[in-house]
Design a protein around this motif. Sequence first.
Motif, PDB file in Angstrom:
ATOM      1  N   ASP A 129       0.803  -1.041  -0.027  1.00 24.12           N
ATOM      2  CA  ASP A 129      -0.086  -0.078   0.047  1.00 24.12           C
ATOM      3  C   ASP A 129       0.902   1.239   0.010  1.00 24.12           C
ATOM      4  N   CYS A 172       2.312   4.888  -1.494  1.00 29.89           N
ATOM      5  CA  CYS A 172       1.837   6.167  -2.046  1.00 29.89           C
ATOM      6  C   CYS A 172       3.043   6.963  -2.267  1.00 29.89           C
ATOM      7  N   VAL A 173       2.983   7.451  -3.742  1.00 36.06           N
ATOM      8  CA  VAL A 173       4.053   8.428  -4.010  1.00 36.06           C
ATOM      9  C   VAL A 173       3.355   9.714  -4.619  1.00 36.06           C
ATOM     10  N   PRO A 174       4.236  10.843  -4.895  1.00 31.34           N
ATOM     11  CA  PRO A 174       3.584  11.747  -5.728  1.00 31.34           C
ATOM     12  C   PRO A 174       3.312  10.968  -6.953  1.00 31.34           C
ATOM     13  N   ASN A 191      -1.441   6.203  -5.370  1.00 27.19           N
ATOM     14  CA  ASN A 191      -1.491   5.178  -4.383  1.00 27.19           C
ATOM     15  C   ASN A 191      -1.573   3.739  -4.959  1.00 27.19           C
ATOM     16  N   GLY A 234       9.899  10.178  -1.994  1.00 24.33           N
ATOM     17  CA  GLY A 234       8.998  11.212  -1.380  1.00 24.33           C
ATOM     18  C   GLY A 234       7.647  10.778  -1.108  1.00 24.33           C
ATOM     19  N   GLY A 235       7.484   9.444  -0.815  1.00 19.51           N
ATOM     20  CA  GLY A 235       6.321   9.025  -0.620  1.00 19.51           C
ATOM     21  C   GLY A 235       5.896   8.459   0.790  1.00 19.51           C
ATOM     22  N   THR A 236       5.087   7.322   0.860  1.00 20.51           N
ATOM     23  CA  THR A 236       4.914   6.841   2.325  1.00 20.51           C
ATOM     24  C   THR A 236       4.643   5.362   2.239  1.00 20.51           C
ATOM     25  N   LEU A 237       4.850   4.736   3.255  1.00 21.35           N
ATOM     26  CA  LEU A 237       4.758   3.185   3.472  1.00 21.35           C
ATOM     27  C   LEU A 237       3.151   2.817   3.417  1.00 21.35           C
ATOM     28  N   THR A 238       2.516   3.682   3.633  1.00 19.43           N
ATOM     29  CA  THR A 238       1.050   3.192   3.436  1.00 19.43           C
ATOM     30  C   THR A 238       0.074   4.335   3.183  1.00 19.43           C
ATOM     31  N   GLY A 239      -0.659   4.147   2.308  1.00 20.81           N
ATOM     32  CA  GLY A 239      -1.456   5.421   1.676  1.00 20.81           C
ATOM     33  C   GLY A 239      -2.955   5.328   2.375  1.00 20.81           C
ATOM     34  N   LEU A 273       8.573   2.320  10.147  1.00 20.68           N
ATOM     35  CA  LEU A 273       8.095   3.470  10.459  1.00 20.68           C
ATOM     36  C   LEU A 273       9.068   4.435  11.005  1.00 20.68           C
ATOM     37  N   GLU A 278      10.477   6.465   7.885  1.00 21.02           N
ATOM     38  CA  GLU A 278       9.537   7.302   7.272  1.00 21.02           C
ATOM     39  C   GLU A 278       9.407   8.648   8.073  1.00 21.02           C
ATOM     40  N   LEU A 279       9.355   8.432   9.332  1.00 25.06           N
ATOM     41  CA  LEU A 279       8.890   9.773  10.241  1.00 25.06           C
ATOM     42  C   LEU A 279       9.816  10.327  11.102  1.00 25.06           C
TER      43      LEU A 279
END
Lengths: 458, 458
Positions: free
Chosen positions: B341, B343-345, B377, B410-415, B427, B430-431
């Motif tokens: 899951d 999510c990237v620009p 996503n 520049g995205g996230t582990l989970t959308g 985590l 990312e954070l």
Amino acid sequence: MISVSDVLDELHSSLSDGQVITDPDVIDSYRRDQTPALAPGQPLCVVAARATADVTATLAWAQRHEVPVVPRGGGTSLAGGATATDGCVVLSTATMSAICEVDPDNEVAVAQAGVLNADLDRAAAAYGLMYAPDPSSYEISTIGGNLATNAGGLRCVKYGVTRDSVLGLEVVLAGGRVLRTGRRTVKGVAGYDLTSLFVGSEGTLGVITSATLRLRPRPPVYPRTVAASFANFEAGARAVTAIIAARVKPSLLELMDRATLRAIDDWKHTGFGDGVQALLIAQDDSDAAEAGAERMRELCVEHGATMAEVSGSDDESRQLLELRRLSYPALERLGVPLVEDVCVPRTLLPDMVARIEQAGQRHGVFIATVAHAGDGNLHPVFVFERGLPEVPRPVWSAADEVFRAALELGGTLTGEHGVGVIKRRWLADELGPESMAVHQAIKNALDPAGILNPGKAI
Amino acid sequence: MISVSDVLDELHSSLSDGQVITDPDVIDSYRRDQTPALAPGQPLCVVAARATADVTATLAWAQRHEVPVVPRGGGTSLAGGATATDGCVVLSTATMSAICEVDPDNEVAVAQAGVLNADLDRAAAAYGLMYAPDPSSYEISTIGGNLATNAGGLRCVKYGVTRDSVLGLEVVLAGGRVLRTGRRTVKGVAGYDLTSLFVGSEGTLGVITSATLRLRPRPPVYPRTVAASFANFEAGARAVTAIIAARVKPSLLELMDRATLRAIDDWKHTGFGDGVQALLIAQDDSDAAEAGAERMRELCVEHGATMAEVSGSDDESRQLLELRRLSYPALERLGVPLVEDVCVPRTLLPDMVARIEQAGQRHGVFIATVAHAGDGNLHPVFVFERGLPEVPRPVWSAADEVFRAALELGGTLTGEHGVGVIKRRWLADELGPESMAVHQAIKNALDPAGILNPGKAI
């Protein structure tokens, strides 16, 4: 014992020349925001931050010496949110005004806290985009202040509030640590929604230094505009409910009461004087604006409008908007305006206006009301005599009635201005003891010394 | 010393008959959610809450005896968010399923946590409204679970995620206190945005028992649908960017890769087999849907679509959506699907897909990808052999590469699925340390004993 001068020297030494301001005249101009008749405290100094590192240095210093920090953007608060307290450092981020990036393909911008709302919107316009949040102060208020208060505006009815346009933040925490929240993507659920926690926290949890913001496709400059007059405010409010129920998607839906219209007419001779009891101004900024505006006009007529017209030209649209924007200056001609900010479920607008009128009559206070009607957000403007040292008691008594009425109707004390100083005494009535305890627990967790914008918001 | 049986008796005595479940077979059915190949713990008992007071009683009891609490809605988590831990009470709110109110004029509903997403939407439909968030699990997942994970769905590209449809919450805090957050109005800035703090907190800060939710005008049941096939995923992603840039407002924009299409074709003989490398499905649900769909079709052709068609009928629209919904069952035929899951620009979709393919090849793992392309996503589905006690090491190695690539872009582990159990080890990447510290401070402030959904989310 360490002297005040030693403490200030220490701050000077960690910032550049000219950033720590102790000139009494300059300090004086940073004591107040745009809230009338508040008695501000006397700051120790003003810091004009140019970079995140300056904010870090200031907050580290403030923590070491337990100096209260009053963060400040454009200083346009109407709730006393940027009022100085005694012995504080006023930390201005207005001097951090770089638009770091506009990414048109991903519809994202990165801006420092001091960027003016209108400047960001203009930068977006170069790519056919817009920054949607449009508080009335957009030409003079900063993104940082907009974020700290979760500012609203006229277009919220379609595009949401400031929070709905924020993807991520850079925040300096008490003590100077730098936190990055959120992300560049529209979706993302890794960790708690710290972005939303800081948005609207009125500078009490940290100082926002920059933000990743969402841009949107730019609508036409002068969308089709509808003006409709009604024999009473209630009829206008019914038309608002009908417009929403009809699935028309207005980009603006403003309702002005008789007192406001008279104040404008006395000044500008608009013709919206005695006969008109309420004026609705609506816009549709979509590709189907013509049909949308015509449908809104019809709905106004069906709901008893005594006049309802769609603007024939961009110029007419502009003039109608100008009329709305004249409300506050027109009321300012009559005295000092205390602009209030309650919000109720939309269908209860007529009830809320009736309660406002009753409160004004009971306490002998002049109140004129303008509403972002599509959102149920009303600005009752309490006008009182110029030159008084504080807000007169009957004004607060009337405001007290108005706030309690908003809560009774299932609404809130503040739709978009924030709690600041002036609404703190009612806050527990809205939130209740459990919520107050949770607020305090979060505040203690992030600012244990309690030095970030003390006396505000919570 | 107090025995387990005494502790359970105490819980029994504060709830009604049948609410505390200790039958091993029933308990067994509450140990897992829909995440494959996780080894759940052994709960002490299950509580089926019928009212907020039951949740209060359970949390007060849990706090007294330091019993971990695993809140549970429909149990459809794909990240292990509802996996039982040893000695816990599984607190099910699925049994709190009243739709308390639908207020069509203010477009607001109040629902208990256990209401199924689809049931709320059906209740709204009776008034021409909809509940917009539509996770794929909408027929079986609960509002409470949707809120706890800030669930996404197919329509997010137009209507936002779950958080964007929440106005207020009732939450039971650790220890049993009942907190009410937010309000019934769309705007409101009194106090911190606690609503957003609890939404997406995965049951680690409190147990959501009911919510005030925003409804929206209901679009046509089968909006105009566009299907377009491309010679590669990258071309499809370029068409997505072009559609967004063209200011068309799709209500759905899904992109499926070759591996997914082949799995569906092998099963259902759809014709989207060997020749088609990527399939884009787009919808416009507005009043101007016909023009919007046609414009999207044209843009697909301009960006190299090998086929692009607008659905001629509702039935065709339905079939295309059905095709999309068949992705997971089709992949499930091939083995155990671990649905990821990231999510990237949006503009980096092609890069992300390339990185996913490389990771799959490098580690010999079969990965098929479906994307909510309008939001950037992606759901890379890692398929592995059935019957294994845990996820095979190469799958995690490939997933590790995929997660790191998402962060690099520049995205996230989970959308939209949440961190749950399975993404905790990434985590902090990312954070960052400051954010992790703030998360911990907030967790400690609200759940000092650390008993709410331990081992999840943060």
